[in-house]
Design a protein around this motif. Structure first.
Motif, PDB file in Angstrom:
ATOM      1  N   GLY A 208       0.785  -1.224   0.000  1.00  0.00           N
ATOM      2  CA  GLY A 208       0.000   0.000   0.000  1.00  0.00           C
ATOM      3  C   GLY A 208       0.816   1.273   0.000  1.00  0.00           C
ATOM      4  O   GLY A 208       0.246   2.366  -0.070  1.00  0.00           O
ATOM      5  N   LEU A 209       2.134   1.157   0.073  1.00  0.00           N
ATOM      6  CA  LEU A 209       2.987   2.349   0.085  1.00  0.00           C
ATOM      7  C   LEU A 209       3.368   2.706  -1.346  1.00  0.00           C
ATOM      8  O   LEU A 209       4.071   1.941  -2.020  1.00  0.00           O
ATOM      9  N   GLU A 210       2.907   3.857  -1.822  1.00  0.00           N
ATOM     10  CA  GLU A 210       3.209   4.277  -3.189  1.00  0.00           C
ATOM     11  C   GLU A 210       4.670   4.700  -3.311  1.00  0.00           C
ATOM     12  O   GLU A 210       5.295   5.101  -2.330  1.00  0.00           O
ATOM     13  N   LYS A 211       5.175   4.603  -4.544  1.00  0.00           N
ATOM     14  CA  LYS A 211       6.589   4.904  -4.787  1.00  0.00           C
ATOM     15  C   LYS A 211       6.929   6.340  -4.409  1.00  0.00           C
ATOM     16  O   LYS A 211       8.007   6.601  -3.868  1.00  0.00           O
ATOM     17  N   GLU A 212       6.006   7.251  -4.705  1.00  0.00           N
ATOM     18  CA  GLU A 212       6.279   8.655  -4.408  1.00  0.00           C
ATOM     19  C   GLU A 212       6.398   8.872  -2.892  1.00  0.00           C
ATOM     20  O   GLU A 212       7.286   9.587  -2.416  1.00  0.00           O
ATOM     21  N   ALA A 213       5.491   8.236  -2.137  1.00  0.00           N
ATOM     22  CA  ALA A 213       5.542   8.381  -0.681  1.00  0.00           C
ATOM     23  C   ALA A 213       6.791   7.716  -0.115  1.00  0.00           C
ATOM     24  O   ALA A 213       7.431   8.241   0.807  1.00  0.00           O
TER      25      ALA A 213
END
Length: 243
Positions: A208-213
């Motif tokens: 659930g952790l996006e690349k941008e975050a």
């Protein structure tokens, strides 16, 4: 006279008898057909011939959208077909066209998202192809608001020093934009299961952790210390040790 009227309802002429016969025959045929379809459905399916050539053409048309090669373009001039090929919805395309009908232009990716209300995932996918005029970039970077945002971002970066990714707490993670209560706890749990991060790229595996975050997290927290790893023999290790 009354007796004749009473018995006339049970007498049929030749035409009426023929009609009743065909009606009964039709009912019998429908019942037989229903019974056959119910008992032998596989044999009925054999009569259905699939046009494989037409099916292949349809699949090819469906895949055209994913195989299109895009080149840098000005998103202000996206037409219906271009928007569909990019993956935009009809409402998103209509919002852009309504905005352009007013003689207005979007000069930044953020402005484009505000106008179209496009999702972050699709925006991150297509925004690398955006090409705004050079004068809009100069105007955006020289405006008072842009300068103020740059100063705020600079002060923010100075106020938060780089920390150790393996010793960071969930509360410290929440200072990063895009990391809330759930993601911060999930990162800590993932770190505990690993026994500590060995490489920074492992952060991208958090569900659930996006690349941008994840990139913003790594901009604030890096691997200053690595866990001690004891190697085991794979050939003699038990299932618990491998887990």
């Amino acid at each position: 006279m009354r007796k004749k009227d009473r018995t006339s309802h049970f007498r049929f002429n030749k035409q009426e008898r023929s009609g009743m016969f065909f009606l009964l025959a039709l009912i019998v045929l429908l019942q037989v057909g229903y019974f056959y379809l119910k008992v032998y459905p596989a044999q009925v399916e054999q009569f259905i011939v699939i046009d494989t050539d037409l099916q292949e053409k349809m699949e090819t048309l469906k895949s055209v959208k994913d195989t299109l090669n895009f080149y840098p373009f000005n998103p202000n001039f996206i037409n219906d077909y271009k928007g569909y090929a990019l993956g935009m919805s009809v409402d998103e395309i209509d919002r852009l066209h309504d905005y352009r009908a007013q003689g207005k232009y979007g000069n930044t990716t953020f402005h484009f998202q505000q106008v179209t209300e496009i999702g972050d995932s699709l925006l991150n996918k297509i925004s690398p192809f955006f090409k705004f005029p050079e004068w809009t970039k100069e105007k955006a970077t020289s405006s008072p608001l842009a300068k103020m945002n740059k100063e705020v971002a600079s002060n923010f970066n100075k106020a938060i020093p780089v920390g150790d990714l393996n010793s960071v707490s969930s509360e410290e993670l929440k200072i990063v934009r895009g990391i809330g209560d759930k993601l911060s706890v999930r990162i800590i749990k993932f770190q505990d299961r690993l026994g500590g991060f060995l490489e920074e790229d492992q952060l991208y595996h958090v569900y659930g952790l996006e690349k941008e975050a994840a990139g913003r997290v790594l901009a604030k927290f890096v691997l200053l210390s690595k866990p001690q790893i004891t190697k085991i023999n794979v050939n003699s290790a038990s299932s618990d040790e491998l887990a």
